[in-house]
Design an enzyme around this catalytic site. Sequence first.
Site, PDB file in Angstrom:
ATOM      1  CG  HIS A 417      -2.239   0.685   0.977  1.00 52.36           C
ATOM      2  ND1 HIS A 417      -2.453   1.553  -0.068  1.00 52.36           N
ATOM      3  CD2 HIS A 417      -3.425   0.632   1.662  1.00 52.36           C
ATOM      4  CE1 HIS A 417      -3.689   2.013  -0.029  1.00 52.36           C
ATOM      5  NE2 HIS A 417      -4.307   1.466   1.011  1.00 52.36           N
ATOM      6  CG  ASP A 421      -2.697   5.227  -3.866  1.00 55.94           C
ATOM      7  OD1 ASP A 421      -2.112   5.037  -2.780  1.00 55.94           O
ATOM      8  OD2 ASP A 421      -2.522   6.227  -4.576  1.00 55.94           O
TER       9      ASP A 421
END
Length: 444
Positions: A417, A421
């Site tokens: 992450h 995204d």
Amino acid sequence: MEKIIMPEVAHTASEVKILRWHKKEGEPVEEGEVLLEVETDKATLEIESYAKGILRKLYYQEEELVSLGETIALIGEGEEPLPPELLSSARQEPQKPGPPLTRKMEEISGAFPQEELIRTELFSAPCKERPPEEKAPRKEVTPETTGPLASPRTRKLAQEMGLDLALIQGTGPGGLITEEDLKRALEDRERVIKEKASLAAEPGPEKEIKKAAPSPRPGRIMALSPMRKTIAQRMTQSFRDVPHLVLKTRAEASGLIKLREALNATLAEEHKITFSDILLKAIGLALFSFPQVNSLLEEDHIRELPQINVGLAIATGEGLVAPVVPQVDKKSLKEISQHSRALIQRARQGRLLSSDLKEAALTLSNLGMFGIEEFTAIINPPQAAILAVGRIAPEPIVQGEKIIPAPCLHLTLSADHRLIDGALAAQFLAEIKDILENPGRMLV
């Protein structure tokens, strides 16, 4: 005179052990020919020569540790004199790696299943010399630090013979267990079995033979092998430090089943395409559409990789490895099948090539052949993601106003992450799903 440098074959270690030289001093060497085998903390690798000529000098012997970047041999013409400075300062200070040394992957053929990842790039560069007295002593590997000391090949042989390495006394350097030690242990075991059988056959008073109750198997304490220790460290590091973004989806698989059946109908058994080959191709095409995913996080920047290589997780007797299938976006399904088949064979034999360990941003882990429906895999840093795939099984789907059974495939994407995204990960996974549900895209 060409210096042969120990390439960077292990990004998790600073040194490797030389297991075997394939050439002796004075023998001819061809460019691309396997020169030696080394053992890293993850696998046994074959190192190829990037020079052609006569092997004039070896600086390290078998079972010795050598730092990455050091000069290990000299290759030159048969009558070419050895420079005095190379004779006086044989072992040299490791340097930063130079340009990559790889074998053309088109020359290697192979296909089959999978599981996790290793990745590194092979480099070679000339090294600066420094006085011998400044050189730090090489680390010695001892049984106390690694458990039974044995090469991956010896461990594999011991497993096949049913021998416990912890009960075998090694006679090699530093207590290394050799293949001869295994043969002696096997002979000792067979001799004891024969002696017991002979005693049981001797005449004596008749006795009532009662079947003994099976005794419980005693517990064992086994030292971590270097490979298992590395896997434990890297998986702990990833689970602790990498924020995993996990997305799941389901792909209707009737189209790709028909495609595989149609292609395999024209192929020999040794060239048949697996579902893993199809998944590799789908991942490669999706990475081409989303180059942001084909990237690595490096300190304060993101580096997009120039090639689309996909790691293939493979279970071996020693642990999990993930060599790469290079440029999957440009390969046909048949080429991917041939390459992955050979890759799996080398991995399970403990004979991976240094060129099998290129950089990759994503790994495919397929447990469908074990009947697993779905699972979540752990990213191998610094990779960006890993795709976990389960089995194909019939499930109810909605088609118009009807609910009908159809073969389905569950896909679970774990993404880092920090550089991917949620929206990007969702689009990337949706692209893989669309390619699998419309497999004709893989034939264009």
